[in-house]
Design an enzyme around this catalytic site. Sequence first.
Site, PDB file in Angstrom:
ATOM      1  N   ASP A  24       0.878  -1.404  -0.052  1.00 24.29           N
ATOM      2  CA  ASP A  24       0.001  -0.217  -0.112  1.00 24.29           C
ATOM      3  C   ASP A  24       0.931   1.341  -0.078  1.00 24.29           C
ATOM      4  O   ASP A  24       1.954   1.504   0.744  1.00 24.29           O
ATOM      5  CB  ASP A  24      -1.070  -0.005   1.318  1.00 24.29           C
ATOM      6  N   SER A  51      -7.042   4.554  -1.237  1.00 22.18           N
ATOM      7  CA  SER A  51      -6.943   3.027  -1.152  1.00 22.18           C
ATOM      8  C   SER A  51      -8.136   2.394  -1.428  1.00 22.18           C
ATOM      9  O   SER A  51      -8.295   1.221  -2.006  1.00 22.18           O
ATOM     10  CB  SER A  51      -6.394   2.610   0.259  1.00 22.18           C
ATOM     11  N   THR A  85      -8.124  -1.680   1.905  1.00 30.09           N
ATOM     12  CA  THR A  85      -7.703  -2.670   0.919  1.00 30.09           C
ATOM     13  C   THR A  85      -8.341  -4.101   1.338  1.00 30.09           C
ATOM     14  O   THR A  85      -8.953  -4.473   0.145  1.00 30.09           O
ATOM     15  CB  THR A  85      -6.226  -2.776   0.596  1.00 30.09           C
ATOM     16  N   GLU A 145      -1.735  -7.805   1.862  1.00 28.64           N
ATOM     17  CA  GLU A 145      -1.450  -6.411   2.118  1.00 28.64           C
ATOM     18  C   GLU A 145      -0.443  -6.023   2.940  1.00 28.64           C
ATOM     19  O   GLU A 145      -0.466  -6.229   4.370  1.00 28.64           O
ATOM     20  CB  GLU A 145      -2.527  -5.664   2.512  1.00 28.64           C
ATOM     21  N   ASP A 203       2.209   2.844   3.382  1.00 28.54           N
ATOM     22  CA  ASP A 203       1.467   3.852   3.315  1.00 28.54           C
ATOM     23  C   ASP A 203       1.227   4.726   4.618  1.00 28.54           C
ATOM     24  O   ASP A 203       1.557   6.037   4.579  1.00 28.54           O
ATOM     25  CB  ASP A 203       0.014   3.337   2.974  1.00 28.54           C
ATOM     26  N   ASP A 232      -1.010  -0.113  -4.567  1.00 28.11           N
ATOM     27  CA  ASP A 232      -2.064   0.780  -5.105  1.00 28.11           C
ATOM     28  C   ASP A 232      -2.062   1.997  -5.387  1.00 28.11           C
ATOM     29  O   ASP A 232      -3.108   2.322  -6.483  1.00 28.11           O
ATOM     30  CB  ASP A 232      -3.397   0.572  -4.121  1.00 28.11           C
ATOM     31  N   HIS A 267      -1.324  11.240  -1.055  1.00 26.90           N
ATOM     32  CA  HIS A 267      -1.051  10.233  -2.159  1.00 26.90           C
ATOM     33  C   HIS A 267      -0.445  11.051  -3.342  1.00 26.90           C
ATOM     34  O   HIS A 267      -0.532  12.281  -3.539  1.00 26.90           O
ATOM     35  CB  HIS A 267      -2.406   9.428  -2.407  1.00 26.90           C
TER      36      HIS A 267
END
Length: 536
Positions: free
Chosen positions: A42, A82, A135, A276, A281, A323, A423
């Site tokens: 992630d 996400s 996720t 995951e 992230d 992702d 992001h």
Amino acid sequence: MKTFKPVLIITILLSLLAFSFPSTCGFAATPPKKNVIFMIMDGTNSDIVTLSRWYKGSGLNLDKILTGGVRTYSIESAITDSAAAGTAMATGEKTRADYIGMNADGKPALTVLEAAKLSGYSTGIVSTSPVQHATPAAFTAHVLNRNEFGDIGEQQVYQNLDVILGGGSAWLKPKSKNAVKNDDGMLKTKQISREDGENLVNKLKSDALYSFTATRDGLSKSRGADKLWGAFAEEDLAYDFDRKALSPDEPSLAEMTRTAIELLSANEKGFFLMVEGSKVDWAAHKNDPVGMVSEVLSFDKAVGEALEFAKLDGNTMVVAVTDHGNSGLTLGNRDTDKTYKNQPIETFIEPLKKAQYTVKGATSRLKDDRSNLKDVLESYGLSDLNRKEYCVMKEAKDVEDLENEMVKLLAKRANVGFSTHGHTGEDVFLYGYGPDKPAGLIENTDLPRVFARYLEFSLDSFSDWYVDGKKFFKEKGYEVLIDKRNPKNPELVVKRGSEELRFPENKNFYVRNGEAVELKGVNVHSGGTFYVHWEE
């Protein structure tokens, strides 16, 4: 007397053998097991993969299976979250931010994991975040807002997956306490509660659906379990660099992945597993390069577990991807504008290697009176601070502010830059191994269709799986209402003559005149609409 030539003799013998034995033994050949292991890192941009490789000092498992790239945008933005990204990779449909397992119109879309389960495969999810986070939720639940952790957790329990490993036990219980620090750095307790008051841990245990464990030791003893639910933290699991010292009772991502594969592979048809590595992230949002390296390397070890199994098995597709990007981390910053030609690897790596913990791990050791501040800073690699640098740390108003100052200083020392705490929208790497693996530059929505083709089912055949229950049953002559007397547990109620059907929210059954009847999917109440799956 004539002599037969050798070729003629062999031909005659083969002909006789053909007539002597039947072409089959009365049964069809068993098709080979097929497995898919889909691994998602992630919030990871390309530079942190590079930095992690330099930090490790050797190649990554991921390097061996690089096959292309993936485009990550959502239906409404060049930069996805996400939830929308996970839903695209789970359902094959672009959708909106915060939507979980829902198409852009707000209707539930069956996921590739659910379709695999319906097609006879074992299924599982593994995560270092709460399993209710975006996720893993996108593969196992259907809600319009990713923060509906209670509804997501309930749907996951009633999905009857074979293996669920990760964090998030707080959303399985009526009430859960979690210690945090307030603005003064003092410990306080926040309350996490399931709004409906249900105890899903008790359900998992009492119904004997799962072997339930909350410890690393319990995970290691779970071999041979039919179904396994491991909830190893109230919320997220510790960063891997912090785990051994601060949370030794939690398993690593690699350990959870290995256990999940062992249990799922007992199915004679095969399995679908989503793994995951969640917290690259989380560290990226903090701009913590140590945390980011920690979780990339943790994820890479889990990839190693998957590849080891796939190489021995021969019928397993392993796909790894991120992702979306996060933080815009770069090797090089404004300080290297004119010096980048003379920056050896050590310039970037050595400052990071001085850190014993991630920034979160370091500050978790901070005493309430901050008397050990110097020790905490040194544990994050920040020694030899000048007076100005130390005063900035000492005067930080709270722990969050302190962490922000710590990561900024370490990033400066390591010559890495960050463009955002959010992001980013770049294409990301695609990794693949095994039969029919994807390659080239593809859309994130292509991935579930690749998996479905390999596992020999079609997502399109499930496109009408969910129906608007109110509309559907009205057309069949039923009286329909939504019973909201218990607002936290609404039910779709349909009546015709002496027959009454009640569909409780988030459950995989309905009640006909007081008797429960199992369904093949969960009931979804979202945006005022009750969606159900119905078979005559």
